[in-house]
Design a protein around this motif. Structure first.
Motif, PDB file in Angstrom:
ATOM      1  N   VAL A 110      12.800  -1.811  -1.777  1.00 13.77           N
ATOM      2  CA  VAL A 110      13.218  -2.207  -0.433  1.00 13.77           C
ATOM      3  C   VAL A 110      14.659  -1.778  -0.183  1.00 13.77           C
ATOM      4  N   TYR A 111      15.525  -1.994  -1.171  1.00 11.04           N
ATOM      5  CA  TYR A 111      16.930  -1.634  -0.997  1.00 11.04           C
ATOM      6  C   TYR A 111      17.182  -0.145  -1.206  1.00 11.04           C
ATOM      7  N   THR A 171      28.384  -4.367   7.260  1.00 11.15           N
ATOM      8  CA  THR A 171      27.660  -3.899   6.086  1.00 11.15           C
ATOM      9  C   THR A 171      27.641  -4.989   5.025  1.00 11.15           C
ATOM     10  N   CYS A 172      26.824  -4.798   3.990  1.00 14.14           N
ATOM     11  CA  CYS A 172      26.757  -5.781   2.903  1.00 14.14           C
ATOM     12  C   CYS A 172      26.399  -5.094   1.597  1.00 14.14           C
ATOM     13  N   TYR A 173      26.468  -5.861   0.512  1.00 18.23           N
ATOM     14  CA  TYR A 173      26.103  -5.341  -0.805  1.00 18.23           C
ATOM     15  C   TYR A 173      24.664  -4.832  -0.792  1.00 18.23           C
ATOM     16  N   ARG A 174      24.392  -3.932  -1.734  1.00 18.69           N
ATOM     17  CA  ARG A 174      23.037  -3.398  -1.877  1.00 18.69           C
ATOM     18  C   ARG A 174      22.461  -3.681  -3.254  1.00 18.69           C
ATOM     19  N   MET A 175      23.159  -4.489  -4.020  1.00 17.73           N
ATOM     20  CA  MET A 175      22.702  -4.814  -5.361  1.00 17.73           C
ATOM     21  C   MET A 175      22.823  -6.317  -5.613  1.00 17.73           C
ATOM     22  N   GLY A 206      22.905  10.533  12.857  1.00 19.74           N
ATOM     23  CA  GLY A 206      23.140   9.545  13.897  1.00 19.74           C
ATOM     24  C   GLY A 206      23.342   8.139  13.381  1.00 19.74           C
ATOM     25  N   VAL A 207      23.307   7.950  12.030  1.00 19.05           N
ATOM     26  CA  VAL A 207      23.491   6.630  11.424  1.00 19.05           C
ATOM     27  C   VAL A 207      24.774   6.630  10.605  1.00 19.05           C
ATOM     28  N   ILE A 208      25.565   5.572  10.767  1.00 22.52           N
ATOM     29  CA  ILE A 208      26.784   5.396   9.976  1.00 22.52           C
ATOM     30  C   ILE A 208      26.521   4.512   8.775  1.00 22.52           C
ATOM     31  N   ASP A 209      25.820   3.401   8.986  1.00 20.87           N
ATOM     32  CA  ASP A 209      25.600   2.441   7.905  1.00 20.87           C
ATOM     33  C   ASP A 209      24.303   1.676   8.166  1.00 20.87           C
ATOM     34  N   ALA A 210      23.685   1.250   7.067  1.00 19.45           N
ATOM     35  CA  ALA A 210      22.472   0.434   7.146  1.00 19.45           C
ATOM     36  C   ALA A 210      22.584  -0.702   6.140  1.00 19.45           C
ATOM     37  N   ALA A 211      22.012  -1.840   6.479  1.00 19.33           N
ATOM     38  CA  ALA A 211      22.154  -2.997   5.599  1.00 19.33           C
ATOM     39  C   ALA A 211      20.996  -3.971   5.782  1.00 19.33           C
TER      40      ALA A 211
END
Length: 507
Positions: free
Chosen positions: A215-216, A157-161, A227-232
Motif C-alpha cells: 500500500v505504501y 506530507t507524512c512518514y512512509r514507514m 503533475g504531482v509534487i507529493d503523495a501521502a
C-alpha cells in the motif's frame, strides 16, 4: 487559481509546531514542560539537514519560532496548549515578513475541550502571518488530516514507514518542497483529499509486512507521476475519539487531474486491503506469551506489553503486566530465567532505592498513580542492581532484582527502544531469557536484537482491542467497528488554495 508569484532568491521561512500523540482513553494529562519547547535559533538544531553548511540551510533564511514535541501520553491540558500556542503565535507575529512557514507537527494531539487542535493552531498562525505565506506541513503517518488542516496547508506530507525510520527524510522533504515551490514562483498547488473510513492501530499497519508494505509502495509511484509534487497516506490515530480520527489520503501537485487520480488510487488501495491488515507479530495474552517464551530456545525472547505503551499514548504506569510477571512461580528464584521488565514509574520508590544504594535490599511501592483502572500500586522487595541519573525522560532510573526479574523503575515514564537504554543500567538484554517492554511493534534496535517475539494484548490506555475501548465520536460507519459497511465514496475532494474560503463539510 491564484496568479503566479515572483520567484524568490532567498526566501524567509519560519519553523513552528507542537507535537504529541495523545490518547483520550488514558486518564493521564500532559503539561507544557513535557513538550520541551525550543525557541529561536535553538529550533534549527533539531534538524541535521539545516546545520550550517548544508545546502538546504543555505537555500533560505530560516527563522525558528517555537517547536515542542512531547512523548506520547494523555491529552494536553487546555492550559498547556494555551501557554505554548500563545507563545508560538506571538513569536511569529514579532517576525518580519515571511515567505513560508514549515509547520512541523505530529497530527494526533488531543487537547481538553478542543477538537482538531493542530488545525486550530494553524488557523491562529494564519491570522498573524497572513493568507499569502506558503505553509508546508510535515506529520507522522499516525496523525489525522481534517479537511480544515489540509486547506490551511499548501503542502502536506507524512512518514512512509512504520516504524518511522524515514522521519528525518520526511521532514527534509517538507522543507525542501517548500523552498522549491517558493523559488519556482509557481501557483499554489492543488490538493486532492480523500477520507478513508478505516481506523486501525499502528501495530496492524506496519510497513514491514503486507499489505501495508505494498500500500505504501504505491505512494512513491504516485509521487513520480507528472503533475504531482507529493503523495501521502495517513493511517490515523486509533486511541483518540474525535471526528477527525480515520485514515486519509492527500496528493498535492500542479495538475488537478493527476492529483485526483493519484489520491483515488491510494485511497482505493488502502480500503481494499482493510481486511488483510494484521498484527505485525504473533499475539496472545500475557500468560500465553510468557509460556511461549519459556518453551522456546530463542534468546532473547522479546514480549511487547502493548496496552500501556508510552510511545502510543499510554500512561506508562499501569502495573497489570508486572503484577502478572511477578506472580509466575518460574521467576521467584534468583537463579530462574532472567527477565528484564521495562518499566514502571514510581518517584517515591526510586528515591528510596537511591537512598539505600546499590546492593541494598529494599521494599518499595510504585505505579498506578495515574492509571489504576486495571491494577493498583505494586509493592516490590528486591535488591538494588543499578542507579542512573540524568535521563532526559526518566530523570532517574533504578533497577531492582526481584527473584530472577530485573524491574526498571523510573522517576518519570520513559520508553525503552535502544540497546543502550538497558546496558546503561548494567543490564544485558542479549544475555537475558526474556525482555518484556512496554511497546507495540518493536523499534529497529529491539527488532534486530530479538531472536523471537510476540505481542501481549494487555489492558491500558492504548488497548489493541479498539472495539472494546468505546469510541463514541468517530464518524460512523467505520471499519473495523462496522465490519460489513458498504463501500464508501472514495472520490477525490479538491481542496482550494488556502487563500480561498473553505466550503462544504469536513466529510
Amino acid at each position: 487559481m491564484p496568479q503566479d508569484r515572483t520567484p524568490l532568491s532567498r526566501p524567509v521561512i519560519a519553523i513552528a509546531g507542537l507535537g504529541i500523540e495523545s490518547s483520550t482513553f488514558s486518564p493521564a494529562r500532559t503539561e507544557a514542560p513535557a513538550f520541551h519547547p525550543q525557541r529561536g535559533e535553538e529550533v534549527l538544531t533539531r534538524y541535521p539537514f539545516l546545520a550550517a553548511g548544508e545546502p538546504l540551510r543555505a537555500a533560505a533564511d530560516w527563522r525558528g519560532a517555537l517547536v515542542g514535541k512531547s512523548l506520547p501520553g494523555g491529552m494536553a491540558t487546555a492550559a498547556a496548549f494555551a501557554e505554548l500556542a500563545d507563545d508560538l503565535v506571538a513569536r511569529l507575529a514579532a517576525m518580519p515578513h515571511l515567505d513560508g512557514l514549515w509547520y512541523d507537527i505530529h497530527g494526533a494531539m488531543s487537547v481538553e475541550g478542543i477538537d482538531d487542535a493542530e488545525a486550530l493552531l494553524l488557523d491562529r498562525i494564519r491570522t498573524v502571518i497572513g493568507p499569502d505565506v506558503l505553509v508546508s506541513t510535515s506529520m507522522d503517518l499516525h496523525g489525522n488530516v481534517s479537511r480544515r488542516l489540509a486547506h490551511q496547508s499548501d503542502l502536506i506530507t507524512c512518514y512512509r514507514m512504520a516504524p518511522h525510520e524515514d522521519y528525518l527524510e520526511t521532514k527534509e522533504r517538507a522543507a525542501r518542497n517548500l523552498v522549491q515551490l517558493l523559488e519556482s514562483g509557481a501557483p499554489r498547488p492543488v490538493k486532492a483529499w480523500v477520507p478513508v473510513p478505516v481506523l486501525l492501530a499502528g501495530e496492524q499497519t506496519s510497513t514491514r509486512i503486507e499489505p501495508a508494505k505494498s500500500v505504501y509502495a504505491a505512494v512513491e509511484e504516485v509521487e513520480a507521476t507528472d503533475g504531482v509534487i507529493d503523495a501521502a497516506i495517513w493511517v490515523g490515530y486509533a486511541w483518540a475519539d474525535e471526528p477527525r480520527n480515520r485514515a486519509t489520503v492527500v496528493v498535492t501537485g500542479e495538475s488537478e487531474q493527476a492529483v485526483a487520480a493519484g489520491a483515488e488510487r491510494l485511497a482505493r488501495g488502502f480500503w481494499d486491503a482493510r481486511r488483510d491488515f494484521a498484527f505485525v507479530a504473533p499475539t496472545g495474552t500475557l500468560d500465553e506469551c510468557l509460556d511461549a517464551a519459556l518453551g522456546s530456545t530463542a534468546r532473547p525472547y522479546l514480549i511487547s506489553d502493548t496496552g500501556d505503551n508510552p510511545t502510543a499514548g499510554g500512561a506508562g504506569d499501569v502495573t497489570w503486566g508486572l503484577t502478572q510477571v511477578l506472580a509466575r512461580p518460574e521467576f521467584r528464584d534468583p537463579d530462574g530465567p532472567i527477565v528484564i521488565y521495562a518499566s514502571v514509574p514510581g518517584p517515591a520508590a526510586v528515591d528510596a532505592a537511591v537512598r539505600a544504594g546499590i546492593g541494598a535490599t529494599v521494599t518499595v511501592t510504585a505505579g498506578a498513580e495515574v492509571d489504576d483502572r486495571h491494577a493498583g500500586p505494586i509493592t516490590l522487595t528486591g535488591v538494588v542492581h543499578a542507579v542512573r541519573h540524568g535521563d532526559r525522560d526518566a530523570e532517574t532510573e533504578v533497577v531492582l532484582r526481584v527473584g530472577s526479574v530485573y524491574v526498571i523503575l523510573t522517576r518519570l515514564r520513559k520508553p525503552y527502544h535502544h540497546e543502550h537504554d538497558f546496558t546503561d543500567l548494567s543490564l544485558d538484554p542479549r544475555g537475558a531469557d526474556i525482555v518484556l517492554v512496554k511497546i507495540g511493534y518493536l523499534e529497529p534496535e529491539l527488532f534486530d536484537l530479538a531472536a523471537d517475539w510476540k505481542m501481549a494484548l494487555t489492558p491500558g490506555g492504548v488497548d489493541q482491542d479498539l472495539v472494546r475501548l468505546g469510541h463514541r465520536r468517530i464518524r460512523r460507519p467505520m471499519f473495523p467497528f462496522d465490519p460489513d459497511m458498504a463501500d464508501p465514496d472514495l472520490s477525490a475532494r479538491i481542496i482550494p488554495a488556502s487563500t480561498a474560503p473553505l466550503t462544504g463539510a469536513d466529510e
